[in-house]
Enzyme design. Structure first.
Site, PDB file in Angstrom:
ATOM      1  CG  ASN A   3      -0.451  -0.753   2.566  1.00  0.00           C
ATOM      2  OD1 ASN A   3       0.288  -0.297   3.036  1.00  0.00           O
ATOM      3  ND2 ASN A   3      -1.139  -2.006   2.672  1.00  0.00           N
ATOM      4  CD  GLU A  60      -0.923  -3.868   7.551  1.00  0.00           C
ATOM      5  OE1 GLU A  60      -0.969  -3.126   8.434  1.00  0.00           O
ATOM      6  OE2 GLU A  60      -0.659  -5.066   7.321  1.00  0.00           O
ATOM      7  CG  HIS A  97       3.389  -2.468   3.424  1.00  0.00           C
ATOM      8  ND1 HIS A  97       4.324  -3.249   3.783  1.00  0.00           N
ATOM      9  CD2 HIS A  97       2.261  -3.241   3.250  1.00  0.00           C
ATOM     10  CE1 HIS A  97       3.990  -4.609   3.813  1.00  0.00           C
ATOM     11  NE2 HIS A  97       2.960  -4.480   3.970  1.00  0.00           N
ATOM     12  CG  HIS A 157       3.928  -7.747   0.420  1.00  0.00           C
ATOM     13  ND1 HIS A 157       2.713  -8.510   0.529  1.00  0.00           N
ATOM     14  CD2 HIS A 157       3.546  -7.172   1.539  1.00  0.00           C
ATOM     15  CE1 HIS A 157       1.797  -8.142   1.530  1.00  0.00           C
ATOM     16  NE2 HIS A 157       2.346  -7.285   2.106  1.00  0.00           N
ATOM     17  CG  HIS A 193       3.621  -8.319   6.428  1.00  0.00           C
ATOM     18  ND1 HIS A 193       2.867  -7.758   7.290  1.00  0.00           N
ATOM     19  CD2 HIS A 193       3.361  -7.838   5.195  1.00  0.00           C
ATOM     20  CE1 HIS A 193       1.971  -7.103   6.348  1.00  0.00           C
ATOM     21  NE2 HIS A 193       2.371  -7.326   5.469  1.00  0.00           N
ATOM     22  CB  SER A 238      -8.707  -2.428   1.703  1.00  0.00           C
ATOM     23  OG  SER A 238      -8.294  -3.676   2.073  1.00  0.00           O
ATOM     24  N   GLY A 239      -7.663  -3.938  -1.060  1.00  0.00           N
ATOM     25  CA  GLY A 239      -7.991  -4.834  -2.172  1.00  0.00           C
ATOM     26  C   GLY A 239      -8.118  -4.438  -3.448  1.00  0.00           C
ATOM     27  CB  SER A 293      -4.517   0.530   2.905  1.00  0.00           C
ATOM     28  OG  SER A 293      -3.390  -0.283   3.523  1.00  0.00           O
TER      29      SER A 293
HETATM   30 ZN   LIG Z   1       1.427  -6.290   3.624  1.00  0.00          ZN
END
Ligand SMILES: [Zn+2]
Length: 225
Positions: free
Chosen positions: A34, A80, A99, A101, A162, A49-50, A78
């Site tokens: 995010n 987060e 953020h 991954h 994470h 979110s999503g 989000s």
């Molecule tokens: Zn994450």
């Protein structure tokens, strides 16, 4: 009022552009990760979110305040958002938070390892060794607290099992931090695989390089010096 409207619109457009860059640079996949940026002292624009980054539009971006309450937007922000608001509240100079991954940062995070200060560009932008925050479930206040604690004055942190979080004065700097962090994590994994000794930069040299970056080099990157 007009200025604020322009600030909001340009923040939402910049978030969409940064989302495309995250996909292009392979720092996230699908709708994970995010992005947020500060609009003014109170308001923050954040990804919903999503939602996948490829189809994201500026109208999908949600506006929240520093307490994480939704001010405007048609989607849920989000999950987060607590991590994002905690960073803005801890670091008044933070203008954007990303953020990711990304693969090598996540590999180190899976081992609860940080990113050692072994390459110059990472310490210039981040300010030293990147710590790995203690594990907490995603979306929780505990994760936000662990994140801020492990940041410890730097501009990046790994989240155990994470991913990674970076912040910058603006989205361009936060994106650069995310890229450099991933590169440094990849180098750390390559070095660890050889079994050879890895030499960390000294704290004194790290401080000199980070100070120069903050005072001069970052301004040159933004065309301000
Ligand atoms: Zn994450």
């Amino acid at each position: 009022m007009k200025t604020q409207l322009f600030a909001k619109e340009s923040a939402c457009a910049a978030i969409v552009e940064t989302g495309h860059a995250l996909i292009e640079k392979k720092l996230v996949a699908g709708s994970w990760g995010n992005i947020s940026c500060r609009i003014d002292a109170q308001n923050i624009a954040i990804t919903p979110s999503g939602h996948g980054y490829e189809t994201l539009t500026p109208e999908d971006v949600v506006i929240i305040n520093r307490d994480g309450e939704v001010v405007e937007g048609k989607h849920i922000p989000s999950s987060e958002l607590k991590v994002h608001t905690a960073i803005y509240n801890a670091y008044p100079e933070a203008g954007a938070v990303i953020h990711t991954h990304s693969i090598y940062a996540s590999a180190l995070a899976a081992m609860h390892h940080g990113v050692p200060a072994i390459i110059e560009d990472i310490v210039q932008i981040i300010g030293g060794r990147v710590e790995c925050a203690e594990y907490a479930l995603c979306g929780t206040q505990e994760l936000a607290e662990n994140t801020v604690r492990a940041l410890n004055g730097k501009k990046a942190v790994l989240l155990a099992n994470h991913g990674a979080v970076c912040w910058g004065k603006n989205l361009a700097e936060a994106l650069l931090a995310a890229e450099i962090l991933e590169k440094a994590a990849q180098i750390a994994v390559i070095c660890a695989g050889t079994g050879n000794k890895v030499y960390e930069l000294s704290c004194e040299d790290v401080d000199v390089m980070h100070d120069f970056y903050e005072k001069h080099y970052s301004k040159r990157q933004q065309g301000e010096e």
